[in-house]
Write a protein that holds these residues in place. Sequence first.
Motif, PDB file in Angstrom:
ATOM      1  N   LEU A  18       0.970  -1.189   0.007  1.00  0.00           N
ATOM      2  CA  LEU A  18       0.108   0.050  -0.010  1.00  0.00           C
ATOM      3  C   LEU A  18       0.948   1.203   0.048  1.00  0.00           C
ATOM      4  N   ARG A  19       0.456   2.376  -0.528  1.00  0.00           N
ATOM      5  CA  ARG A  19       1.243   3.760  -0.430  1.00  0.00           C
ATOM      6  C   ARG A  19       0.253   4.525   0.115  1.00  0.00           C
ATOM      7  N   LEU A  20       0.441   5.158   1.272  1.00  0.00           N
ATOM      8  CA  LEU A  20      -0.211   6.229   2.071  1.00  0.00           C
ATOM      9  C   LEU A  20       0.431   7.484   1.526  1.00  0.00           C
ATOM     10  N   SER A  21      -0.595   8.338   1.468  1.00  0.00           N
ATOM     11  CA  SER A  21      -0.420   9.719   1.024  1.00  0.00           C
ATOM     12  C   SER A  21      -0.971  10.712   2.142  1.00  0.00           C
ATOM     13  N   CYS A  22      -0.265  11.972   2.401  1.00  0.00           N
ATOM     14  CA  CYS A  22      -0.755  12.633   3.192  1.00  0.00           C
ATOM     15  C   CYS A  22      -0.486  14.160   2.710  1.00  0.00           C
ATOM     16  N   ALA A  23      -1.764  14.722   2.217  1.00  0.00           N
ATOM     17  CA  ALA A  23      -1.598  16.221   1.834  1.00  0.00           C
ATOM     18  C   ALA A  23      -1.631  17.206   2.762  1.00  0.00           C
ATOM     19  N   THR A  24      -0.856  18.191   2.660  1.00  0.00           N
ATOM     20  CA  THR A  24      -0.789  19.170   3.946  1.00  0.00           C
ATOM     21  C   THR A  24      -1.200  20.604   2.957  1.00  0.00           C
ATOM     22  N   SER A  25      -1.787  21.490   3.760  1.00  0.00           N
ATOM     23  CA  SER A  25      -1.742  22.979   3.324  1.00  0.00           C
ATOM     24  C   SER A  25      -1.789  23.739   4.351  1.00  0.00           C
ATOM     25  N   GLY A  26      -1.642  25.105   4.247  1.00  0.00           N
ATOM     26  CA  GLY A  26      -1.589  26.049   5.027  1.00  0.00           C
ATOM     27  C   GLY A  26      -0.270  26.337   5.792  1.00  0.00           C
ATOM     28  N   PHE A  27       0.767  25.415   5.423  1.00  0.00           N
ATOM     29  CA  PHE A  27       2.347  25.809   5.875  1.00  0.00           C
ATOM     30  C   PHE A  27       3.090  25.241   4.848  1.00  0.00           C
ATOM     31  N   SER A  28       4.178  25.475   4.794  1.00  0.00           N
ATOM     32  CA  SER A  28       5.521  24.989   3.722  1.00  0.00           C
ATOM     33  C   SER A  28       6.121  23.820   4.416  1.00  0.00           C
ATOM     34  N   LEU A  29       5.752  22.772   3.792  1.00  0.00           N
ATOM     35  CA  LEU A  29       6.341  21.376   4.099  1.00  0.00           C
ATOM     36  C   LEU A  29       7.746  21.456   4.135  1.00  0.00           C
ATOM     37  N   ASP A  30       8.393  22.433   3.344  1.00  0.00           N
ATOM     38  CA  ASP A  30      10.107  22.456   3.360  1.00  0.00           C
ATOM     39  C   ASP A  30      10.585  22.379   4.694  1.00  0.00           C
ATOM     40  N   TYR A  31       9.918  23.186   5.491  1.00  0.00           N
ATOM     41  CA  TYR A  31      10.797  23.686   6.959  1.00  0.00           C
ATOM     42  C   TYR A  31      10.171  22.727   7.848  1.00  0.00           C
ATOM     43  N   TYR A  32       9.551  21.525   7.788  1.00  0.00           N
ATOM     44  CA  TYR A  32       9.215  20.806   8.587  1.00  0.00           C
ATOM     45  C   TYR A  32       9.616  19.235   8.621  1.00  0.00           C
ATOM     46  N   ALA A  33       9.925  18.621   9.780  1.00  0.00           N
ATOM     47  CA  ALA A  33       9.887  17.372   9.772  1.00  0.00           C
ATOM     48  C   ALA A  33       8.873  16.679   9.702  1.00  0.00           C
ATOM     49  N   ILE A  34       8.890  15.387   8.970  1.00  0.00           N
ATOM     50  CA  ILE A  34       7.408  14.958   8.814  1.00  0.00           C
ATOM     51  C   ILE A  34       7.566  13.264   9.376  1.00  0.00           C
ATOM     52  N   GLY A  35       6.300  12.687   9.710  1.00  0.00           N
ATOM     53  CA  GLY A  35       6.479  11.276  10.162  1.00  0.00           C
ATOM     54  C   GLY A  35       5.202  10.600   9.921  1.00  0.00           C
ATOM     55  N   TRP A  36       5.403   9.295  10.162  1.00  0.00           N
ATOM     56  CA  TRP A  36       4.122   8.430  10.079  1.00  0.00           C
ATOM     57  C   TRP A  36       3.972   7.847  11.385  1.00  0.00           C
ATOM     58  N   PHE A  37       2.978   7.614  12.178  1.00  0.00           N
ATOM     59  CA  PHE A  37       2.624   6.949  13.322  1.00  0.00           C
ATOM     60  C   PHE A  37       1.653   5.952  13.169  1.00  0.00           C
ATOM     61  N   ARG A  38       1.462   5.084  13.917  1.00  0.00           N
ATOM     62  CA  ARG A  38       0.220   4.128  13.846  1.00  0.00           C
ATOM     63  C   ARG A  38      -0.041   3.633  15.087  1.00  0.00           C
ATOM     64  N   GLN A  39      -1.131   3.394  15.469  1.00  0.00           N
ATOM     65  CA  GLN A  39      -1.641   2.885  16.448  1.00  0.00           C
ATOM     66  C   GLN A  39      -2.671   1.667  16.405  1.00  0.00           C
ATOM     67  N   ASP A  73       7.301  15.181  -0.998  1.00  0.00           N
ATOM     68  CA  ASP A  73       7.303  16.058  -2.196  1.00  0.00           C
ATOM     69  C   ASP A  73       7.050  17.521  -1.648  1.00  0.00           C
ATOM     70  N   ASN A  74       8.115  18.179  -1.426  1.00  0.00           N
ATOM     71  CA  ASN A  74       7.753  19.658  -0.980  1.00  0.00           C
ATOM     72  C   ASN A  74       7.048  20.323  -1.701  1.00  0.00           C
ATOM     73  N   ALA A  75       7.328  20.357  -3.078  1.00  0.00           N
ATOM     74  CA  ALA A  75       6.580  21.071  -4.080  1.00  0.00           C
ATOM     75  C   ALA A  75       5.252  20.921  -4.037  1.00  0.00           C
ATOM     76  N   GLN A  76       4.559  19.591  -3.804  1.00  0.00           N
ATOM     77  CA  GLN A  76       3.137  19.388  -3.690  1.00  0.00           C
ATOM     78  C   GLN A  76       2.898  19.384  -2.195  1.00  0.00           C
ATOM     79  N   ASN A  77       3.673  19.674  -1.298  1.00  0.00           N
ATOM     80  CA  ASN A  77       3.440  19.869   0.158  1.00  0.00           C
ATOM     81  C   ASN A  77       2.600  18.407   0.583  1.00  0.00           C
ATOM     82  N   THR A  78       3.182  17.143   0.037  1.00  0.00           N
ATOM     83  CA  THR A  78       2.838  16.081   0.301  1.00  0.00           C
ATOM     84  C   THR A  78       3.826  15.127   0.801  1.00  0.00           C
ATOM     85  N   MET A  79       3.469  14.036   1.666  1.00  0.00           N
ATOM     86  CA  MET A  79       4.463  12.938   1.981  1.00  0.00           C
ATOM     87  C   MET A  79       3.776  11.783   1.842  1.00  0.00           C
ATOM     88  N   TYR A  80       4.679  10.871   1.889  1.00  0.00           N
ATOM     89  CA  TYR A  80       4.187   9.374   1.479  1.00  0.00           C
ATOM     90  C   TYR A  80       4.727   8.504   2.372  1.00  0.00           C
TER      91      TYR A  80
END
Length: 128
Positions: A18-39, A73-80
């Motif tokens: 599976l490929r999970l995607s996460c689309a963000t908006s309202g801030f620039s992903l360039d300057y953020y660390a990102i992560g995936w968590f699960r429960q 993909d910082n240009a798309q503000n999306t993480m996978y």
Amino acid sequence: QVQPVESGGGLVQPGGSLRLSCATSGFSLDYYAIGWFRQAPGKEREGVSCISSRDGPTYYADSVKDRFTISRDNAQNTMYLQMNSLKPEDTAVYFCAAGDLWVVTIKGPHRPGKNEYWGQGTQVTVSS
């Protein structure tokens, strides 16, 4: 409104992908660390994979090393999160998150608990 939105979860057989995607908006992903968590049911939330901003150090939980790959993909503000060779024990709700104060090392993320954004989660079920 700043709210990451996950997609791509679902039901998959053991050994599948599976490929999970996460689309963000309202801030620039360039300057953020990102992560995936699960429960998983009855368990605490755990970190699956994190990566520093600007593609710095990357963390993978031992249970997912060599099977999962985090990317952005910082240009798309999306993480996978690409998940291969899935196992029943990977079944959980998966959350994406981003933080501009996180410190990510290969041993894991340090999160101060502020200046971070979380998605609402997407269910991943691995079952035959």
